[in-house]
Write a protein that holds these residues in place. Structure first.
Motif, mmCIF file in Angstrom:
data_model
loop_
_atom_site.group_PDB
_atom_site.id
_atom_site.type_symbol
_atom_site.label_atom_id
_atom_site.label_comp_id
_atom_site.label_asym_id
_atom_site.label_seq_id
_atom_site.Cartn_x
_atom_site.Cartn_y
_atom_site.Cartn_z
ATOM 1 N N LYS A 53 0.946 -1.260 0.066
ATOM 2 C CA LYS A 53 0.016 0.054 0.111
ATOM 3 C C LYS A 53 0.873 1.238 0.062
ATOM 4 O O LYS A 53 1.867 1.352 0.964
ATOM 5 N N LYS A 54 0.872 2.023 -0.855
ATOM 6 C CA LYS A 54 1.659 3.282 -0.869
ATOM 7 C C LYS A 54 0.672 4.487 -0.144
ATOM 8 O O LYS A 54 -0.327 4.627 -0.298
ATOM 9 N N ILE A 55 1.623 5.077 0.731
ATOM 10 C CA ILE A 55 0.848 6.203 1.411
ATOM 11 C C ILE A 55 1.396 7.360 1.092
ATOM 12 O O ILE A 55 2.751 7.486 0.942
ATOM 13 N N ASP A 56 0.796 8.301 0.852
ATOM 14 C CA ASP A 56 1.002 9.673 0.523
ATOM 15 C C ASP A 56 1.363 10.519 1.761
ATOM 16 O O ASP A 56 0.402 10.585 2.438
ATOM 17 N N ASN A 57 2.458 11.138 1.901
ATOM 18 C CA ASN A 57 3.058 11.668 2.986
ATOM 19 C C ASN A 57 1.955 13.020 3.156
ATOM 20 O O ASN A 57 1.597 13.183 4.536
ATOM 21 N N THR A 59 -0.824 13.513 2.363
ATOM 22 C CA THR A 59 -2.269 13.019 3.003
ATOM 23 C C THR A 59 -2.279 12.727 4.410
ATOM 24 O O THR A 59 -3.174 12.978 5.158
ATOM 25 N N MET A 60 -1.263 11.914 4.583
ATOM 26 C CA MET A 60 -0.967 11.544 6.040
ATOM 27 C C MET A 60 -1.036 12.701 7.113
ATOM 28 O O MET A 60 -1.556 12.641 8.024
#
Length: 80
Positions: A53-57, A59-60
């Motif tokens: 799962k790629k997490i956008d920094n 957005t987080m």
């Protein structure tokens, strides 16, 4: 606890990420395409490796700031 796939009541279950974290019976775990029975490794479930799962920094960080802001306003004190 009953298996969500076959419906039998199993004595031993494992938490399955492919089935949204629900416990499945061990026989289904062994037959899964992500199961790896290599004795040299301690991890037998490879689901997270193949489904990364790629997490956008940005957005987080925005979500965390929103949560922290809500906690501060809900408290009334302004302190976490």
């Amino acid at each position: 606890m009953s298996c969500p796939i076959c419906g039998i009541v199993a004595k031993e279950t494992r938490q399955c990420p492919e089935h949204y974290g629900r416990p499945v019976c061990v026989s289904h775990c062994y037959r899964c395409r992500y199961y790896d029975a290599d004795p040299r490794t301690t991890i037998t479930c490879r689901w997270h490796i193949y489904n990364e799962k790629k997490i956008d920094n940005e957005t987080m960080i925005a979500n965390l700031r929103e949560i922290m802001g809500r906690k501060r306003s809900d408290d009334g004190t302004g302190i976490l």
